[in-house]
Design a protein around this motif. Sequence first.
Motif, PDB file in Angstrom:
ATOM      1  N   SER A 240      12.719  -8.439  -4.580  1.00 25.98           N
ATOM      2  CA  SER A 240      11.911  -8.943  -3.808  1.00 25.98           C
ATOM      3  C   SER A 240      11.419  -8.362  -2.751  1.00 25.98           C
ATOM      4  O   SER A 240      11.847  -7.223  -2.756  1.00 25.98           O
ATOM      5  CB  SER A 240      12.829 -10.292  -3.169  1.00 25.98           C
ATOM      6  OG  SER A 240      13.712  -9.542  -2.258  1.00 25.98           O
ATOM      7  N   VAL A 241      10.479  -8.927  -2.104  1.00 19.07           N
ATOM      8  CA  VAL A 241       9.549  -7.962  -0.937  1.00 19.07           C
ATOM      9  C   VAL A 241      10.566  -7.385  -0.155  1.00 19.07           C
ATOM     10  O   VAL A 241      10.604  -6.435   0.742  1.00 19.07           O
ATOM     11  CB  VAL A 241       8.364  -8.844  -0.530  1.00 19.07           C
ATOM     12  CG1 VAL A 241       7.813  -8.206   0.552  1.00 19.07           C
ATOM     13  CG2 VAL A 241       7.258  -8.805  -1.603  1.00 19.07           C
ATOM     14  N   ALA A 242      11.324  -8.657   0.329  1.00 15.12           N
ATOM     15  CA  ALA A 242      12.525  -8.459   1.333  1.00 15.12           C
ATOM     16  C   ALA A 242      13.404  -7.114   0.984  1.00 15.12           C
ATOM     17  O   ALA A 242      13.714  -6.625   1.833  1.00 15.12           O
ATOM     18  CB  ALA A 242      13.043  -9.774   1.800  1.00 15.12           C
ATOM     19  N   GLU A 243      13.788  -7.443  -0.185  1.00 15.36           N
ATOM     20  CA  GLU A 243      14.886  -6.409  -0.651  1.00 15.36           C
ATOM     21  C   GLU A 243      14.272  -5.053  -0.539  1.00 15.36           C
ATOM     22  O   GLU A 243      14.609  -3.986  -0.234  1.00 15.36           O
ATOM     23  CB  GLU A 243      15.227  -6.671  -2.067  1.00 15.36           C
ATOM     24  CG  GLU A 243      16.393  -5.573  -2.450  1.00 15.36           C
ATOM     25  CD  GLU A 243      16.757  -5.797  -3.891  1.00 15.36           C
ATOM     26  OE1 GLU A 243      17.487  -5.032  -4.572  1.00 15.36           O
ATOM     27  OE2 GLU A 243      16.699  -6.859  -4.552  1.00 15.36           O
ATOM     28  N   LYS A 244      12.769  -4.750  -1.160  1.00 12.70           N
ATOM     29  CA  LYS A 244      12.108  -3.619  -1.030  1.00 12.70           C
ATOM     30  C   LYS A 244      11.975  -3.225   0.276  1.00 12.70           C
ATOM     31  O   LYS A 244      12.147  -1.920   0.753  1.00 12.70           O
ATOM     32  CB  LYS A 244      10.850  -4.000  -2.027  1.00 12.70           C
ATOM     33  CG  LYS A 244      10.866  -3.835  -3.406  1.00 12.70           C
ATOM     34  CD  LYS A 244       9.380  -3.988  -3.930  1.00 12.70           C
ATOM     35  CE  LYS A 244       9.434  -4.552  -5.287  1.00 12.70           C
ATOM     36  NZ  LYS A 244       8.276  -5.022  -5.865  1.00 12.70           N
ATOM     37  N   ALA A 249      13.039   0.636   4.817  1.00 18.42           N
ATOM     38  CA  ALA A 249      13.477   0.911   6.054  1.00 18.42           C
ATOM     39  C   ALA A 249      14.590   1.721   6.127  1.00 18.42           C
ATOM     40  O   ALA A 249      14.732   2.622   7.126  1.00 18.42           O
ATOM     41  CB  ALA A 249      13.648  -0.396   6.937  1.00 18.42           C
ATOM     42  N   ASP A 250      15.621   1.559   5.310  1.00 17.81           N
ATOM     43  CA  ASP A 250      16.881   2.642   5.392  1.00 17.81           C
ATOM     44  C   ASP A 250      16.342   3.976   5.109  1.00 17.81           C
ATOM     45  O   ASP A 250      16.918   4.785   5.532  1.00 17.81           O
ATOM     46  CB  ASP A 250      17.921   1.766   4.268  1.00 17.81           C
ATOM     47  CG  ASP A 250      18.501   0.734   4.544  1.00 17.81           C
ATOM     48  OD1 ASP A 250      18.376   0.294   5.777  1.00 17.81           O
ATOM     49  OD2 ASP A 250      18.986   0.001   3.572  1.00 17.81           O
ATOM     50  N   ALA A 251      15.400   3.786   3.932  1.00 20.59           N
ATOM     51  CA  ALA A 251      15.055   5.280   3.519  1.00 20.59           C
ATOM     52  C   ALA A 251      14.264   6.161   4.714  1.00 20.59           C
ATOM     53  O   ALA A 251      14.575   7.451   4.936  1.00 20.59           O
ATOM     54  CB  ALA A 251      14.043   5.229   2.213  1.00 20.59           C
TER      55      ALA A 251
END
Length: 258
Positions: A240-244, A249-251
């Motif tokens: 999902s967009v939220a997961e991506k 953000a983490d990366a």
Amino acid sequence: MKIAVLIKQTPDTAELPKVSAEEVKSGDVNATMVINPWDEYAAEEALLLDDRFGAGSVALSMGSEDATDALKHALAMGIGEAVLIDSSALGDADMWTTAAALAAAVKEQGDVELVLTGKQSVDGNSGALFAGVACKLGWSLLTNVAKIVDMGDGFITVERMVDGGQETVQAPLPAVVSVAKEINDPRYPSFMGIRKANRANIPVLTAADLGVSDVSATEWANIRKPEQVETEVVIIEGDSVAEKAAKLADAIMAEKVI
Ligand SMILES: Cc1cc2nc3c(=O)[nH]c(=O)nc-3n(C[C@H](O)[C@H](O)[C@H](O)COP(=O)(O)OP(=O)(O)OC[C@H]3O[C@@H](n4cnc5c(N)ncnc54)[C@H](O)[C@@H]3O)c2cc1C
């Protein structure tokens, strides 16, 4: 009143990426040489001012004999006269030596009230020579000019591009003005202009004629292309967009970008 336009001959921008640092340092550049594109705006403005104020114009270039081609481009646009300042006795002229020679050549032209220059050369890129010329002449300096509003009664009024706006400035003549690309649309040389320019006999002034010598103290110790930056492309996958977005953000944080 006469207007002097400073014209530099520079490599064609399409060929600039192929020019090596060694070629630049030796001055023996293996590329098609043309009029510095920013100087076409200065030449055009001289022609427009001639229409408005009846000012004659002269193009001046410091360089090798080849630089007459750039001067011929200015003549083909309609500039009245051209003079080459032969740089051969001036060594690896730095900014100060170049400014001194061009300022002396301006004085040789008689009743010059205005010197027009481009905003920078596409090879040297200093965007500063006009300051040296104004300093040597002791004249007013107006940079990044987008419009010449008026000239007369010993003054010039211009509009300058500044960060986030424009300002109107008045200064005493004589003056040195560097022009921004917003000032006009340079014309193409006409067929008749090109024929006339090709037949023109361009006078040459030497360093001895101008009473200038090589006073260069600034040396190009090293010229190089910018370091190659290694880049890596990472495709962020997710259902999902939220997961991506979360993974992105983490990366970004892992890379300490934020
Ligand atoms: C063979 C060679 C060796 C050099 N060696 C050195 C060196 O060792 N040390 C060093 O500091 N510099 C050196 N230079 C650079 C030289 O000093 C600059 O070319 C000069 O000062 C102009 O700077 P710029 O090209 O950055 O012009 P800018 O300041 O970017 O140009 C602004 C405007 O000034 C005018 N203009 C600039 N140059 C000329 C010109 N030649 N004739 C007429 N109008 C001009 C144009 O209107 C231009 O748009 C060398 C140049 C050459 C060709």
